[in-house]
Design an enzyme around this catalytic site. Structure first.
Site, short mmCIF file in Angstrom:
data_model
loop_
_atom_site.label_atom_id
_atom_site.label_comp_id
_atom_site.label_asym_id
_atom_site.label_seq_id
_atom_site.Cartn_x
_atom_site.Cartn_y
_atom_site.Cartn_z
N CYS A 114 0.78 22.98 -9.04
CA CYS A 114 0.17 21.68 -9.35
C CYS A 114 -1.35 21.75 -9.47
O CYS A 114 -1.97 20.88 -10.08
CB CYS A 114 0.56 20.65 -8.29
SG CYS A 114 2.34 20.37 -8.25
N HIS A 250 -4.64 14.73 -9.39
CA HIS A 250 -3.25 15.16 -9.61
C HIS A 250 -2.36 13.98 -9.23
O HIS A 250 -2.57 13.34 -8.21
CB HIS A 250 -2.96 16.37 -8.74
CG HIS A 250 -1.52 16.76 -8.73
ND1 HIS A 250 -0.78 16.87 -9.89
CD2 HIS A 250 -0.66 17.05 -7.72
CE1 HIS A 250 0.46 17.21 -9.59
NE2 HIS A 250 0.56 17.33 -8.27
N ASN A 280 5.46 13.26 -11.01
CA ASN A 280 4.64 14.46 -10.77
C ASN A 280 4.96 15.50 -11.84
O ASN A 280 6.05 16.07 -11.83
CB ASN A 280 4.93 14.99 -9.37
CG ASN A 280 4.08 16.19 -8.99
OD1 ASN A 280 3.46 16.81 -9.85
ND2 ASN A 280 4.05 16.51 -7.71
O1 UT7 Z 1 2.50 18.11 -6.42
C1 UT7 Z 1 2.50 19.01 -5.38
C2 UT7 Z 1 2.18 18.37 -4.12
N1 UT7 Z 1 3.27 17.52 -3.69
C3 UT7 Z 1 2.99 16.42 -3.11
O2 UT7 Z 1 1.85 16.05 -3.05
C4 UT7 Z 1 4.11 15.64 -2.49
C5 UT7 Z 1 3.70 15.26 -1.12
N2 UT7 Z 1 4.65 14.49 -0.38
C6 UT7 Z 1 5.03 13.23 -0.72
O3 UT7 Z 1 4.65 12.70 -1.74
C7 UT7 Z 1 5.89 12.48 0.27
O4 UT7 Z 1 5.96 13.21 1.47
C8 UT7 Z 1 7.33 12.18 -0.24
C9 UT7 Z 1 7.27 11.12 -1.33
C10 UT7 Z 1 7.93 13.46 -0.76
C11 UT7 Z 1 8.18 11.64 0.91
O5 UT7 Z 1 7.57 10.54 1.53
P1 UT7 Z 1 7.45 10.47 3.12
O6 UT7 Z 1 6.91 9.15 3.44
O7 UT7 Z 1 6.65 11.66 3.55
O8 UT7 Z 1 8.94 10.54 3.61
P2 UT7 Z 1 9.66 11.66 4.49
O9 UT7 Z 1 9.78 12.93 3.77
O10 UT7 Z 1 9.03 11.69 5.86
O11 UT7 Z 1 11.10 11.02 4.60
C12 UT7 Z 1 11.33 9.74 5.19
C13 UT7 Z 1 12.80 9.40 5.09
C14 UT7 Z 1 13.71 10.52 5.53
O12 UT7 Z 1 14.79 9.95 6.23
P3 UT7 Z 1 14.83 9.94 7.85
O13 UT7 Z 1 14.78 11.39 8.24
O14 UT7 Z 1 13.61 9.19 8.24
O15 UT7 Z 1 16.12 9.26 8.13
C15 UT7 Z 1 14.24 11.10 4.24
O16 UT7 Z 1 15.50 11.70 4.38
O17 UT7 Z 1 13.14 9.13 3.72
C16 UT7 Z 1 14.31 9.89 3.37
N3 UT7 Z 1 14.29 10.17 1.95
C17 UT7 Z 1 14.77 9.33 1.01
N4 UT7 Z 1 15.38 8.15 1.10
C18 UT7 Z 1 15.77 7.55 -0.03
C19 UT7 Z 1 13.76 11.27 1.33
N5 UT7 Z 1 13.91 11.15 0.00
C20 UT7 Z 1 14.54 9.96 -0.21
C21 UT7 Z 1 14.97 9.30 -1.38
N6 UT7 Z 1 15.56 8.10 -1.23
N7 UT7 Z 1 14.78 9.78 -2.62
#
Ligand code: UT7
Length: 323
Positions: A114, A250, A280
């Protein structure tokens, strides 16, 4: 006088197929509401069958040449930032070279995921400043849809395909921060964090693999490292953050974009945001945002821009340029 690499044209290409968040609800335990609120993404484009990174890169390159009023015959070098080239080799850049009908000059790929476009711009700037090239096409192009695990809701809803390009041209400046062109760059990587974001396959393991990400860990690094690299690049250019007209970040997550702007004490109306429409697109996201920003009438000649990106590696960096 100081030799500067000045952007004289920008263009982009997005595949025809648009996929709205709601489409994922049929196959995954997810919702438009979750994707929108956690990432800011509303839709993304996916490449058609047979449509490759080099095809999209060539479309974007042609659009950038057109906007610059130049032809492929004017180009000395092509740098393509991509982690999803058509083939293992040759480079996507040499494919673009032939698709543009070029029979001279040189072309190569840069792979920094990225952060690829920031790395590519930095390399292209060095080629121009050192006198090895007068005009360089710098392209970011990706088909991340090909490395998604469609059963992994935590990653497959986040990424999209596309390409963006700029044409850099050598011009003489005064050597001050009032010059047009690239004023400073800052690159970083830290391979200790490779397990946070990677593809679990590759040539030497004879697999293709899928993207794996510990999203919340990457998130934590992103907000902290992006603001820091942007400040470092601004310091190198001798420019205060308050003089920035546009942050062109980005486009991974609206919350990262907002967090970085906040850390830089800049309001969101100084940020070019396209994540809602593109998702992304990895190395393509910044040149896509630059081109869309120009199209929208946001970015104008003379504006001071900071681009910043982070991705797999971890690799991150920033470029300060006057448009
Ligand atoms: O481009 C390269 C760099 N990449 C990035 O910059 C991405 C960086 N990370 C992010 O953008 C965020 O961390 C995400 C969008 C990927 C995730 O957001 P988050 O607020 O960090 O959520 P999380 O990973 O802590 O997950 C929270 C909950 C989890 O459930 P539990 O464990 O709390 O029950 C996940 O299983 O959300 C769940 N979850 C989803 N739920 C519904 C993860 N993906 C999904 C989904 N739909 N698609």
């Amino acid at each position: 006088m100081t030799r500067r690499a000045v952007v004289i044209g920008a263009g982009h290409y997005l595949p025809e197929r648009i996929v709205e968040n709601a489409e994922f609800e049929a196959t995954l335990d997810t919702s438009d509401e979750w994707i929108r609120s956690r990432s800011g993404i509303e839709r993304r484009h996916f490449a058609a069958e047979g449509e490759t990174t080099s095809h999209m890169a060539t479309h974007a390159a042609k659009a950038a040449l057109k906007s610059a009023g130049r032809t492929a015959a004017d180009v000395d070098a092509i740098v393509v930032a991509t982690s999803t080239p058509d083939l293992t080799f040759p480079s996507a850049a040499t494919m673009v070279q032939s698709q543009l009908g070029m029979t001279s000059g040189f072309a190569f790929d840069v792979q920094a995921v990225c952060a690829g476009f920031v790395y590519a711009l930095t390399n292209a700037n060095a080629l121009i400043v050192s006198g090895q090239a007068d005009r360089v096409l710098v392209i970011g192009a990706e088909t991340f849809s090909r490395i998604m695990d469609w059963t992994d809701r935590s990653t497959c809803v986040l990424f999209g395909d596309g390409a963006g390009a700029v044409l850099l041209e050598a011009q003489e400046g005064e050597g001050t921060s009032a010059d047009r062109g690239i004023l400073a760059t800052d690159l970083n990587s830290d391979g200790r964090y490779q397990d946070l974001l990677y593809v679990d396959g590759g040539v030497s393991t004879q697999t293709t693999g899928h993207l794996r990400m510990q999203g919340n860990q990457v998130f934590r690094h992103a907000v902290e490292k992006l603001a820091a690299t942007a400040h470092t690049a601004l310091d190198k250019a001798g420019i205060a953050a308050t003089d920035v007209d546009w942050i062109v970040p980005h486009q991974a997550n609206i919350r990262i974009i907002q967090g970085t702007a906040k850390k830089m004490a800049l309001p969101m109306d100084k940020v070019v945001v396209t994540v809602q429409d593109h998702g992304n697109t990895s190395a393509a996201s910044i040149p896509l945002a630059l081109s869309v920003g120009v199209e929208r009438g946001q970015i104008k000649p003379g504006d001071l821009l900071v681009t910043e990106a982070i991705g797999g590696g971890l690799a991150w960096g920033a470029v300060v340029l006057r448009w």
